[in-house]
Design an enzyme around this catalytic site. Sequence first.
Site, PDB file in Angstrom:
ATOM      1  N   LYS A  51       0.840  -1.204   0.000  1.00 11.45           N
ATOM      2  CA  LYS A  51       0.000   0.000   0.000  1.00 11.45           C
ATOM      3  C   LYS A  51       0.872   1.250   0.000  1.00 11.45           C
ATOM      4  O   LYS A  51       0.596   2.214  -0.711  1.00 11.45           O
ATOM      5  CB  LYS A  51      -0.943  -0.014   1.225  1.00 11.45           C
ATOM      6  CG  LYS A  51      -2.081  -1.011   1.075  1.00 11.45           C
ATOM      7  CD  LYS A  51      -2.881  -1.211   2.351  1.00 11.45           C
ATOM      8  CE  LYS A  51      -3.907  -2.330   2.138  1.00 11.45           C
ATOM      9  NZ  LYS A  51      -4.633  -2.681   3.358  1.00 11.45           N
ATOM     10  N   GLN A  95      -4.740  -1.434   9.542  1.00 15.00           N
ATOM     11  CA  GLN A  95      -4.608  -2.740   8.905  1.00 15.00           C
ATOM     12  C   GLN A  95      -5.224  -3.810   9.802  1.00 15.00           C
ATOM     13  O   GLN A  95      -4.899  -3.904  10.982  1.00 15.00           O
ATOM     14  CB  GLN A  95      -3.115  -3.039   8.634  1.00 15.00           C
ATOM     15  CG  GLN A  95      -2.865  -4.346   7.900  1.00 15.00           C
ATOM     16  CD  GLN A  95      -3.431  -4.339   6.475  1.00 15.00           C
ATOM     17  OE1 GLN A  95      -3.336  -3.342   5.760  1.00 15.00           O
ATOM     18  NE2 GLN A  95      -4.042  -5.438   6.072  1.00 15.00           N
ATOM     19  N   ASP A 118     -11.291   3.334   4.368  1.00  9.63           N
ATOM     20  CA  ASP A 118     -11.774   1.958   4.225  1.00  9.63           C
ATOM     21  C   ASP A 118     -13.299   1.889   4.237  1.00  9.63           C
ATOM     22  O   ASP A 118     -13.879   0.831   3.984  1.00  9.63           O
ATOM     23  CB  ASP A 118     -11.227   1.086   5.364  1.00  9.63           C
ATOM     24  CG  ASP A 118     -10.002   0.295   4.939  1.00  9.63           C
ATOM     25  OD1 ASP A 118      -9.787   0.155   3.721  1.00  9.63           O
ATOM     26  OD2 ASP A 118      -9.279  -0.193   5.818  1.00  9.63           O
TER      27      ASP A 118
END
Length: 279
Positions: A51, A95, A118
């Site tokens: 990422k 994460q 997200d």
Amino acid sequence: MSSTQIIDGKAIAAGLREDLAAQVTALGVQPGLAVILVGDDPASHVYVRNKIKACEKVGIKSFESRLPEKVTQAEVAAEIKAFNDNPRVHGILMQLPVPDHLNSDDLIHLIDPAKDVDGLTFINMGKLVAGDDSGMVPCTPQGSLTLIKSVEENLSGKHAVVIGRSLLFGKPMAQLLLAENCTVTTAHSRTQNLEEVCKQADILVAAVGRAKMVKGSWIKPGAIVIDVGINRQEDGKLCGDVDFTQAQGVAGAITPVPGGVGPMTIACLLKNTVAAAKA
Ligand code: NAP
């Protein structure tokens, strides 16, 4: 036997990244993405590294917070708060999974919804269900929809079957397809006659985490098949939830694993970060 189109997620994601790099150059402010990584899970470290690399390529600045396995809930919460308050940070990603002693739901809901790239806070999930397009849409379902629409722009009236009902993927995917005027069926571990349900699908999305569970005979001829599952086989290679070989000649189009949905997830994370910076 008619031929099956392989949907090239890598190429579509590369096109999206190119477009984002141009947007970043024109923006006048450098978008910033904060990534919080707790503990030593090797897979999570690989995901985070990928990422961050992807951020660099399009001109997004990354802020990395690596916290030890034994960090407390309060310490992670303080880190999130600091990123919420940092004007150079436009997106925050925690994460997952986090170690068992932490409550990930409580932590996610501390993220400022405007920085929730997200799309997992209640505000953003609520906006998705309400059809309010000002929210952040979760990356993997968003990327999957882009792949479906690369084959067929107008999904109105299509029967879509989504296998899996997780908050991270299945539920938001079903909402996105509903917003496209599909007739949506959500299947899960208690679904009866899954094979028969799948055979009804013009669009079949599999997100279970069971290698090659969906057989060629479960697929309606001509269907668009999106394989979200990532499974490690005994030989070390990755495969999806759909038997890719059996799907050939039956599906109209299918995403490969790897090289299908995976690259789109990261590209959509960058897209959400750039959108947050613009906002
Ligand atoms: P998850 O939270 O474990 O959810 C799995 C879902 O599959 C659940 O809803 C479960 O039903 C359902 N299920 C389990 N066994 C089933 C069966 N025999 N028949 C029908 N449904 C069944 O997983 P997830 O986070 O949604 O992820 C699913 C897969 O996608 C995993 O392989 C994951 O690695 C992959 N993934 C890939 C990406 C990417 O970027 N490519 C991103 C996210 C996830 P119940 O709800 O009834 O338990």
